[in-house]
Design a protein around this motif. Structure first.
Motif, PDB file in Angstrom:
ATOM      1  N   LEU A 263      50.872   5.230 -22.523  1.00 48.06           N
ATOM      2  CA  LEU A 263      50.124   4.879 -21.312  1.00 48.06           C
ATOM      3  C   LEU A 263      50.160   3.366 -21.152  1.00 48.06           C
ATOM      4  CD1 LEU A 263      46.806   6.959 -21.198  1.00 48.06           C
ATOM      5  CD2 LEU A 263      48.794   7.155 -19.718  1.00 48.06           C
ATOM      6  N   GLU A 264      50.869   2.900 -20.145  1.00 49.96           N
ATOM      7  CA  GLU A 264      50.965   1.478 -19.864  1.00 49.96           C
ATOM      8  C   GLU A 264      50.614   1.226 -18.407  1.00 49.96           C
ATOM      9  OE1 GLU A 264      54.958   0.554 -20.863  1.00 49.96           O
ATOM     10  OE2 GLU A 264      54.682   0.811 -23.030  1.00 49.96           O
ATOM     11  N   THR A 265      50.090   0.076 -18.135  1.00 46.32           N
ATOM     12  CA  THR A 265      49.663  -0.248 -16.772  1.00 46.32           C
ATOM     13  C   THR A 265      50.811  -0.122 -15.777  1.00 46.32           C
ATOM     14  OG1 THR A 265      47.991  -1.784 -17.613  1.00 46.32           O
ATOM     15  CG2 THR A 265      48.631  -2.024 -15.312  1.00 46.32           C
ATOM     16  N   ASN A 266      51.964  -0.647 -16.124  1.00 46.44           N
ATOM     17  CA  ASN A 266      53.089  -0.653 -15.182  1.00 46.44           C
ATOM     18  C   ASN A 266      53.560   0.751 -14.835  1.00 46.44           C
ATOM     19  OD1 ASN A 266      53.168  -3.423 -14.923  1.00 46.44           O
ATOM     20  ND2 ASN A 266      54.713  -3.715 -16.528  1.00 46.44           N
ATOM     21  N   ILE A 267      53.695   1.595 -15.859  1.00 43.13           N
ATOM     22  CA  ILE A 267      54.222   2.933 -15.588  1.00 43.13           C
ATOM     23  C   ILE A 267      53.194   3.779 -14.832  1.00 43.13           C
ATOM     24  CG2 ILE A 267      53.509   4.089 -17.746  1.00 43.13           C
ATOM     25  CD1 ILE A 267      56.320   5.403 -17.745  1.00 43.13           C
ATOM     26  N   LYS A 276      47.773   0.292  -4.691  1.00 47.11           N
ATOM     27  CA  LYS A 276      48.518  -0.956  -4.577  1.00 47.11           C
ATOM     28  C   LYS A 276      48.216  -1.932  -5.711  1.00 47.11           C
ATOM     29  CE  LYS A 276      48.599  -0.538   0.473  1.00 47.11           C
ATOM     30  NZ  LYS A 276      47.897   0.763   0.467  1.00 47.11           N
ATOM     31  N   SER A 277      46.991  -1.948  -6.177  1.00 46.88           N
ATOM     32  CA  SER A 277      46.567  -2.973  -7.129  1.00 46.88           C
ATOM     33  C   SER A 277      46.802  -2.557  -8.582  1.00 46.88           C
ATOM     34  CB  SER A 277      45.086  -3.283  -6.919  1.00 46.88           C
ATOM     35  OG  SER A 277      44.586  -4.100  -7.944  1.00 46.88           O
ATOM     36  N   LYS A 278      47.608  -3.336  -9.306  1.00 46.49           N
ATOM     37  CA  LYS A 278      47.760  -3.100 -10.742  1.00 46.49           C
ATOM     38  C   LYS A 278      46.455  -3.390 -11.474  1.00 46.49           C
ATOM     39  CE  LYS A 278      52.698  -3.821 -11.564  1.00 46.49           C
ATOM     40  NZ  LYS A 278      53.703  -4.594 -12.330  1.00 46.49           N
ATOM     41  N   LYS A 279      45.668  -4.335 -10.922  1.00 49.20           N
ATOM     42  CA  LYS A 279      44.388  -4.651 -11.561  1.00 49.20           C
ATOM     43  C   LYS A 279      43.472  -3.437 -11.560  1.00 49.20           C
ATOM     44  CE  LYS A 279      44.260  -9.638 -10.698  1.00 49.20           C
ATOM     45  NZ  LYS A 279      43.521 -10.747 -10.036  1.00 49.20           N
ATOM     46  N   SER A 280      43.505  -2.653 -10.476  1.00 50.77           N
ATOM     47  CA  SER A 280      42.676  -1.439 -10.422  1.00 50.77           C
ATOM     48  C   SER A 280      43.119  -0.436 -11.472  1.00 50.77           C
ATOM     49  CB  SER A 280      42.763  -0.812  -9.023  1.00 50.77           C
ATOM     50  OG  SER A 280      42.196  -1.646  -8.054  1.00 50.77           O
ATOM     51  N   ILE A 281      44.426  -0.283 -11.608  1.00 49.01           N
ATOM     52  CA  ILE A 281      44.971   0.627 -12.629  1.00 49.01           C
ATOM     53  C   ILE A 281      44.535   0.174 -14.015  1.00 49.01           C
ATOM     54  CG2 ILE A 281      47.082   1.512 -13.690  1.00 49.01           C
ATOM     55  CD1 ILE A 281      46.830   2.627 -10.930  1.00 49.01           C
ATOM     56  N   ARG A 282      44.710  -1.093 -14.296  1.00 47.36           N
ATOM     57  CA  ARG A 282      44.381  -1.612 -15.622  1.00 47.36           C
ATOM     58  C   ARG A 282      42.882  -1.492 -15.903  1.00 47.36           C
ATOM     59  NH1 ARG A 282      47.109  -4.423 -19.327  1.00 47.36           N
ATOM     60  NH2 ARG A 282      46.005  -5.866 -20.706  1.00 47.36           N
ATOM     61  N   ARG A 283      42.067  -1.768 -14.887  1.00 48.17           N
ATOM     62  CA  ARG A 283      40.614  -1.657 -15.066  1.00 48.17           C
ATOM     63  C   ARG A 283      40.219  -0.242 -15.458  1.00 48.17           C
ATOM     64  NH1 ARG A 283      37.098   0.578 -11.965  1.00 48.17           N
ATOM     65  NH2 ARG A 283      38.492   0.590 -10.161  1.00 48.17           N
ATOM     66  N   LEU A 285      42.100   2.101 -16.792  1.00 50.29           N
ATOM     67  CA  LEU A 285      42.622   2.416 -18.128  1.00 50.29           C
ATOM     68  C   LEU A 285      41.758   1.774 -19.214  1.00 50.29           C
ATOM     69  CD1 LEU A 285      46.493   2.084 -17.550  1.00 50.29           C
ATOM     70  CD2 LEU A 285      45.143   4.180 -17.714  1.00 50.29           C
ATOM     71  N   LYS A 286      41.353   0.537 -19.021  1.00 50.91           N
ATOM     72  CA  LYS A 286      40.530  -0.157 -20.021  1.00 50.91           C
ATOM     73  C   LYS A 286      39.166   0.493 -20.167  1.00 50.91           C
ATOM     74  CE  LYS A 286      40.469  -4.592 -20.508  1.00 50.91           C
ATOM     75  NZ  LYS A 286      40.339  -6.056 -20.269  1.00 50.91           N
ATOM     76  N   GLU A 287      38.612   0.990 -19.043  1.00 46.11           N
ATOM     77  CA  GLU A 287      37.284   1.597 -19.079  1.00 46.11           C
ATOM     78  C   GLU A 287      37.273   2.988 -19.688  1.00 46.11           C
ATOM     79  OE1 GLU A 287      35.986   1.504 -15.058  1.00 46.11           O
ATOM     80  OE2 GLU A 287      35.421  -0.628 -15.090  1.00 46.11           O
ATOM     81  N   ASN A 288      38.422   3.663 -19.708  1.00 38.76           N
ATOM     82  CA  ASN A 288      38.448   5.070 -20.122  1.00 38.76           C
ATOM     83  C   ASN A 288      39.324   5.361 -21.332  1.00 38.76           C
ATOM     84  OD1 ASN A 288      36.951   6.729 -17.834  1.00 38.76           O
ATOM     85  ND2 ASN A 288      38.097   5.074 -16.824  1.00 38.76           N
ATOM     86  N   PHE A 289      40.093   4.372 -21.763  1.00 41.80           N
ATOM     87  CA  PHE A 289      40.953   4.574 -22.924  1.00 41.80           C
ATOM     88  C   PHE A 289      40.839   3.362 -23.843  1.00 41.80           C
ATOM     89  CE2 PHE A 289      42.723   6.831 -19.299  1.00 41.80           C
ATOM     90  CZ  PHE A 289      42.928   8.099 -19.810  1.00 41.80           C
ATOM     91  N   THR A 290      41.414   3.490 -25.024  1.00 40.34           N
ATOM     92  CA  THR A 290      41.388   2.396 -25.996  1.00 40.34           C
ATOM     93  C   THR A 290      42.657   1.575 -25.873  1.00 40.34           C
ATOM     94  OG1 THR A 290      40.058   3.722 -27.523  1.00 40.34           O
ATOM     95  CG2 THR A 290      41.224   1.818 -28.441  1.00 40.34           C
ATOM     96  N   ALA A 297      52.394  -6.384 -23.769  1.00 41.53           N
ATOM     97  CA  ALA A 297      52.787  -5.444 -24.815  1.00 41.53           C
ATOM     98  C   ALA A 297      51.717  -4.372 -25.067  1.00 41.53           C
ATOM     99  CB  ALA A 297      53.074  -6.201 -26.105  1.00 41.53           C
ATOM    100  N   SER A 298      50.668  -4.380 -24.293  1.00 41.77           N
ATOM    101  CA  SER A 298      49.570  -3.455 -24.565  1.00 41.77           C
ATOM    102  C   SER A 298      49.847  -2.072 -24.006  1.00 41.77           C
ATOM    103  CB  SER A 298      48.277  -3.995 -23.946  1.00 41.77           C
ATOM    104  OG  SER A 298      48.373  -4.033 -22.537  1.00 41.77           O
ATOM    105  N   HIS A 299      49.220  -1.084 -24.617  1.00 47.75           N
ATOM    106  CA  HIS A 299      49.211   0.278 -24.089  1.00 47.75           C
ATOM    107  C   HIS A 299      47.855   0.888 -24.443  1.00 47.75           C
ATOM    108  CE1 HIS A 299      50.615   0.865 -28.259  1.00 47.75           C
ATOM    109  NE2 HIS A 299      50.059   2.058 -28.171  1.00 47.75           N
ATOM    110  N   PHE A 300      47.634   2.112 -23.975  1.00 43.60           N
ATOM    111  CA  PHE A 300      46.307   2.727 -24.089  1.00 43.60           C
ATOM    112  C   PHE A 300      46.386   4.079 -24.792  1.00 43.60           C
ATOM    113  CE2 PHE A 300      46.290  -0.177 -20.573  1.00 43.60           C
ATOM    114  CZ  PHE A 300      45.077  -0.851 -20.692  1.00 43.60           C
TER     115      PHE A 300
END
Length: 301
Positions: A263-267, A276-283, A285-290, A297-300
């Motif tokens: 699970l990566e932000t880009n994919i 549209k917003s990658k920031k929304s995706i990342r937010r 993912l950060k709130e619901n996964f580790t 280089a991060s993933h979840f």
């Protein structure tokens, strides 16, 4: 008392996702739709079973193996020191019998479901005997669709037609003998024989690049579009959903279809497409996964 609940199979879930994202062949689509219809029929049966008293132990969706033969039991009831097998059919329309042969209204011969039921009963009896369980077994073929009719049906056959289901359930409720710990142990033993993987699965091959990207409506399975910063709206039925909910549902699809991919932000941004917003995706993912790693280089997990 439900010992083994009914759940959607992984095969059905994957095919449902693929039906949205990939053009299935005519045979693949027909197979998938039959699975959906069968599951709907089983859920209808389960609704009737909610009225059955707790003196019956219920095991659903058993996949068992005996003598190198794998067989499925839609529902199994245990009570009064006997087992009841239910083969559930959601057939719709007119059918007729000629001897042992079953035909649709278009004169197309279909598999005799009673043969399947008898085979399952025989295999189950043998399997239980091998495990030291000796109980009488009764088998029933249940048709749940009110739009089904069978011509030339034989009287006193083990078939329960839609108008008979309520009366049949009332008969089951005549069982006033509470279950014992011994019976619960036997039911749990039968449940433990269930196979978690079906060799009959017919999921077509697929690759990430072949699948349509986007968030699909939770109501009608049509594509959604981003309505504003916080909402997705279905292009077909108008169903609205929060961005967070849409992302999480679509991540669940991704992990089901590609369990080995990280699970990566880009994919996930590419997979959701309409957000549209990658920031929304990342937010989300950060709130619901580790998060593991840092920056690009991060993933979840």
């Amino acid at each position: 008392m439900i010992i083994k609940p009914r759940v959607e199979t992984e095969e059905l879930i994957v095919l449902r996702y693929l039906n949205n994202r990939l053009k299935l062949s005519a045979n693949e689509l027909s197979y998938y739709l039959n699975l959906e219809k069968g599951f709907i029929g089983e859920i209808s049966f389960d609704e009737w079973m909610k009225g059955v008293n707790q003196n019956w132990l219920i095991l659903n969706d058993l996949l068992l193996e005996n003598n190198n033969s794998i067989f499925q039991i839609d529902s199994l009831l245990f009570g009064l020191n006997k087992l009841l097998i239910f083969e559930i059919k959601n057939y719709e329309g007119d059918f007729y019998l000629e001897g042992e042969r079953w035909y649709s209204s278009t004169n197309l011969e279909i598999k005799n479901p009673l043969h399947q039921l008898r085979k399952s009963e025989s295999l189950l009896r043998s399997l239980l005997q091998k495990n030291g369980i000796n109980l009488p077994i009764e088998s029933y073929l249940i048709f749940v669709n009110p739009e089904f009719h069978l011509y030339n049906a034989i009287q006193n056959s083990p078939i329960i037609f839609p108008p008979q289901i309520n009366r049949f359930m009332k008969k089951l409720n005549e069982n006033t003998i509470p279950t014992t710990n011994k019976q619960i142990n036997i039911a749990q033993k039968i449940s433990s024989l269930h196979l978690n993987y079906s060799p009959f699965s017919r999921i077509p091959p697929y690759q990430y690049t072949d699948l349509q990207k986007g968030v699909f409506c939770k109501t009608c399975s049509s594509l959604t579009s981003q309505h504003n910063r916080n909402l997705l709206i279905c292009q077909k039925c108008g169903e609205k959903e929060t961005i967070t909910s849409g992302i999480l549902r679509t991540v669940a699809e991704f992990k089901t279809l590609f369990p080995t991919k990280q699970l990566e932000t880009n994919i996930i941004h590419e997979w959701c497409k309409v957000i549209k917003s990658k920031k929304s995706i990342r937010r989300v993912l950060k709130e619901n996964f580790t998060m593991v790693g840092h920056s690009g280089a991060s993933h979840f997990l």
